[in-house]
Design a protein around this motif. Structure first.
Motif, short mmCIF file in Angstrom:
data_model
loop_
_atom_site.label_atom_id
_atom_site.label_comp_id
_atom_site.label_asym_id
_atom_site.label_seq_id
_atom_site.Cartn_x
_atom_site.Cartn_y
_atom_site.Cartn_z
N ASP A 41 14.92 45.73 -24.78
CA ASP A 41 15.20 46.95 -24.02
C ASP A 41 13.77 47.29 -23.23
O ASP A 41 13.80 47.33 -21.79
CB ASP A 41 15.25 48.28 -24.87
N GLU A 42 12.68 46.99 -23.87
CA GLU A 42 11.49 47.23 -22.79
C GLU A 42 11.26 46.08 -22.05
O GLU A 42 10.93 46.51 -20.67
CB GLU A 42 10.22 47.23 -24.05
N GLU A 43 11.44 44.73 -22.27
CA GLU A 43 11.19 43.66 -21.33
C GLU A 43 12.40 43.91 -20.28
O GLU A 43 11.94 43.48 -19.06
CB GLU A 43 11.62 42.54 -22.12
N SER A 47 3.45 37.58 -20.28
CA SER A 47 2.35 37.59 -21.47
C SER A 47 2.75 38.77 -22.29
O SER A 47 2.57 38.67 -23.47
CB SER A 47 1.13 37.89 -20.79
N HIS A 48 3.46 39.77 -21.94
CA HIS A 48 3.76 40.91 -22.74
C HIS A 48 4.90 40.47 -23.82
O HIS A 48 4.79 40.72 -24.76
CB HIS A 48 4.25 41.90 -21.77
N ARG A 49 5.71 39.66 -23.15
CA ARG A 49 6.94 38.98 -23.81
C ARG A 49 6.48 38.07 -25.20
O ARG A 49 6.83 38.27 -26.35
CB ARG A 49 7.76 38.27 -23.10
N GLN A 88 3.57 38.65 -26.48
CA GLN A 88 2.92 39.30 -27.61
C GLN A 88 4.21 39.86 -28.40
O GLN A 88 4.19 40.04 -29.82
CB GLN A 88 2.45 40.73 -27.03
N HIS A 89 5.24 40.14 -27.99
CA HIS A 89 6.44 40.72 -28.65
C HIS A 89 6.87 39.45 -29.66
O HIS A 89 7.10 39.75 -30.86
CB HIS A 89 7.65 40.97 -27.81
N GLU A 90 7.06 38.23 -29.17
CA GLU A 90 7.48 37.25 -29.91
C GLU A 90 6.26 37.12 -31.24
O GLU A 90 6.79 36.65 -32.34
CB GLU A 90 7.22 35.81 -29.23
N ARG A 126 -2.82 48.27 -31.17
CA ARG A 126 -3.47 47.34 -30.25
C ARG A 126 -2.48 47.06 -29.09
O ARG A 126 -2.74 47.56 -27.79
CB ARG A 126 -4.00 46.24 -30.68
N HIS A 127 -1.28 46.89 -29.43
CA HIS A 127 -0.19 46.62 -28.50
C HIS A 127 0.12 47.94 -27.85
O HIS A 127 0.23 47.93 -26.72
CB HIS A 127 1.11 45.92 -29.07
N VAL A 128 0.34 48.82 -28.33
CA VAL A 128 0.72 50.11 -27.90
C VAL A 128 -0.42 50.74 -26.92
O VAL A 128 -0.31 51.04 -25.77
CB VAL A 128 1.18 51.07 -28.97
N SER A 169 -1.26 47.02 -24.07
CA SER A 169 -0.32 46.72 -23.07
C SER A 169 0.85 47.56 -22.80
O SER A 169 1.27 47.61 -21.72
CB SER A 169 0.43 45.35 -24.15
N ASP A 170 1.42 48.20 -23.82
CA ASP A 170 2.42 49.29 -23.20
C ASP A 170 1.90 50.22 -22.38
O ASP A 170 2.70 50.65 -21.74
CB ASP A 170 3.11 49.62 -24.54
N ARG A 171 0.70 50.45 -22.90
CA ARG A 171 -0.03 51.63 -21.86
C ARG A 171 -0.23 51.09 -20.62
O ARG A 171 0.09 52.02 -19.58
CB ARG A 171 -1.31 52.00 -22.56
FE FE2 Z 1 5.60 46.14 -25.67
#
Ligand code: FE2
Length: 136
Positions: free
Chosen positions: A64-66, A79-81, A83-85, A119-121, A124-126
């Motif tokens: 959903d986020e991607e 690069s975000h993807r 991190q999710h993987e 860290r991710h939130v 990257s998410d920020r």
């Molecule tokens: Fe994310």
């Protein structure tokens, strides 16, 4: 006896996109639930069930986020993807360790999970949240 939560939602974690913030809250609740079950040690079946949920949930939530990133033309999507993987891989490891009965490693991995998510939130998410706010 009540156990301290591994992770706590706070305003510091808010990135400003409601659907993503809600999903982070759900993910944190699941990680805490798993942590409690592992602490209790007598809840093997519960822990396994939560691990299954924790393995399934990010698959939908990350997609959903991607999808949101793709629709908004976000350039750091790849690069975000990755991190999710990475998190999906870690949850898989956590499940394998749990099945192997190695609770010590499970505890270590819980803390790695916590660090990863925080860290991710926060980073990257920020960044994505800020991009969305700035995008008309
Ligand atoms: Fe994310």
């Amino acid at each position: 006896m009540a156990t301290a939560q591994l992770l706590q939602w706070s305003e510091n974690l808010r990135i400003g996109i409601r659907e993503i913030d809600d999903q982070h809250k759900a993910l944190i609740a699941m990680i805490n639930e798993l942590h409690q079950a592992i602490v209790a040690r007598n809840a093997k079946d519960i822990a396994r069930e939560i691990l299954d949920r924790l393995a399934d949930y990010p698959l939908t939530y990350f997609r959903d986020e991607e999808g949101l990133m793709q629709r908004s033309g976000y350039s750091a999507l790849e690069s975000h993807r990755e991190q999710h993987e990475d998190l999906i891989r870690r949850i898989g490891e956590l499940r394998n360790q749990f099945d192997a009965g190695n609770s010590k490693i499970t505890f270590e991995l819980m803390f790695i999970l916590k660090q990863w998510l925080t860290r991710h939130v926060n980073e990257s998410d920020r960044r994505f949240g800020a991009y969305m706010m700035a995008t008309p």
